[in-house]
Write an enzyme that holds these catalytic residues in place. Structure first.
Site, PDB file in Angstrom:
ATOM      1  N   ASP A 146     -13.027  14.874   1.860  1.00  0.00           N
ATOM      2  CA  ASP A 146     -11.389  14.899   0.708  1.00  0.00           C
ATOM      3  C   ASP A 146     -11.889  16.224  -0.631  1.00  0.00           C
ATOM      4  O   ASP A 146     -13.049  15.943  -1.909  1.00  0.00           O
ATOM      5  CB  ASP A 146     -11.623  13.108   0.111  1.00  0.00           C
TER       6      ASP A 146
ATOM      7  N   ASP B 107      -0.778   5.213   7.107  1.00  0.00           N
ATOM      8  CA  ASP B 107      -1.235   5.411   5.838  1.00  0.00           C
ATOM      9  C   ASP B 107      -0.678   3.967   5.495  1.00  0.00           C
ATOM     10  O   ASP B 107       0.773   4.404   4.923  1.00  0.00           O
ATOM     11  CB  ASP B 107      -1.562   6.252   5.220  1.00  0.00           C
TER      12      ASP B 107
END
Length: 237
Positions: free
Chosen positions: A8, A129
């Site tokens: 990330d 998500d």
């Protein structure tokens, strides 16, 4: 089972968040290329990259880093975060990205998702998500009232090549993934599904394998960075 170690990216560094909260950001490696090298040396074949700045800004903020990783290593890479137009998809395809993950842009514009799937068959993944069964967008900052099942029913025939299901309240917590909802979605929709969020140990991985549901892969993040899972053991799965 495909195992995706995760990188990330935030401000050019390799970080992890907890439950998608940017204030929880913790830096684990100042150099993402070095982190990719660690995963390469361990023998991983797949890599999950999220451009966190891109997700917030709505553009590819770390394209140069992603390109360097793609060119230097032989991973099958999936990339998400800030991919909101066809030009960004094309740039990532050109550097050899295997899967382009659409999230916010897909939820806000289903026509874009459908046209992308048609233009890039086998390359478009959909990020789900989810917080309390509803989809979140824009780096998980914006919480919609769009039910994940309702949304999938409306796009299931577009030609999506992969679903990436993340329970936001599990992500980065090391408390175990949301297997119940992951399995339910994988059974209900005939699209390969990758589980993300909450993987805490090799036991979670083995359970998913032993349960033998229709799961394509697993994304592992914080458990790797905090040494809860041995890289050598994980890469052999």
């Amino acid at each position: 089972m495909k195992i995706f170690p995760s990188i990330d990216l935030k401000n050019g560094k390799c970080v992890r968040l907890t439950k998608g909260e940017f204030k929880s950001q913790k830096i684990y490696n100042e150099n993402p290329i070095d982190q990719a090298e660690i995963f390469n040396q361990a023998g991983f074949k797949y890599l999950h990259i999220v451009d966190l700045d891109g997700a917030l800004e709505g553009n590819l903020a770390h394209f140069t880093i992603i390109k360097e990783i793609a060119k230097k290593f032989n991973f099958k890479i999936e990339v998400g975060g800030g991919i909101r137009n066809e030009r960004s998809i094309s740039k990532l395809i050109d550097i050899g990205t295997d899967k382009i993950i659409l999230g916010t842009a897909a939820v806000k514009n289903k026509n874009f998702l459908e046209s992308s799937c048609k233009k890039y068959p086998k390359n478009i993944a959909l990020a789900l998500d989810v917080r309390n069964n509803n989809i979140a967008t824009s780096g998980w900052k914006d919480q919609s009232k769009i039910n994940v099942i309702d949304f999938l029913n409306s796009v299931k025939n577009f030609g999506i090549s992969r679903l990436i299901y993340t329970d936001i309240d599990k992500d980065g917590t090391n408390t175990g993934p949301n297997l119940k909802d992951s399995y339910m979605i994988s059974e209900k929709f005939n699209i390969p599904l990758v589980i993300s969020g909450g993987i805490s140990s090799i036991n979670d991985i083995n359970q998913i394998i032993n349960d033998n549901k229709k799961i394509e892969g697993i994304i592992v993040g914080k458990a790797i960075y905090e040494n809860r899972i041995n890289l050598g053991e994980l890469s052999k799965i």
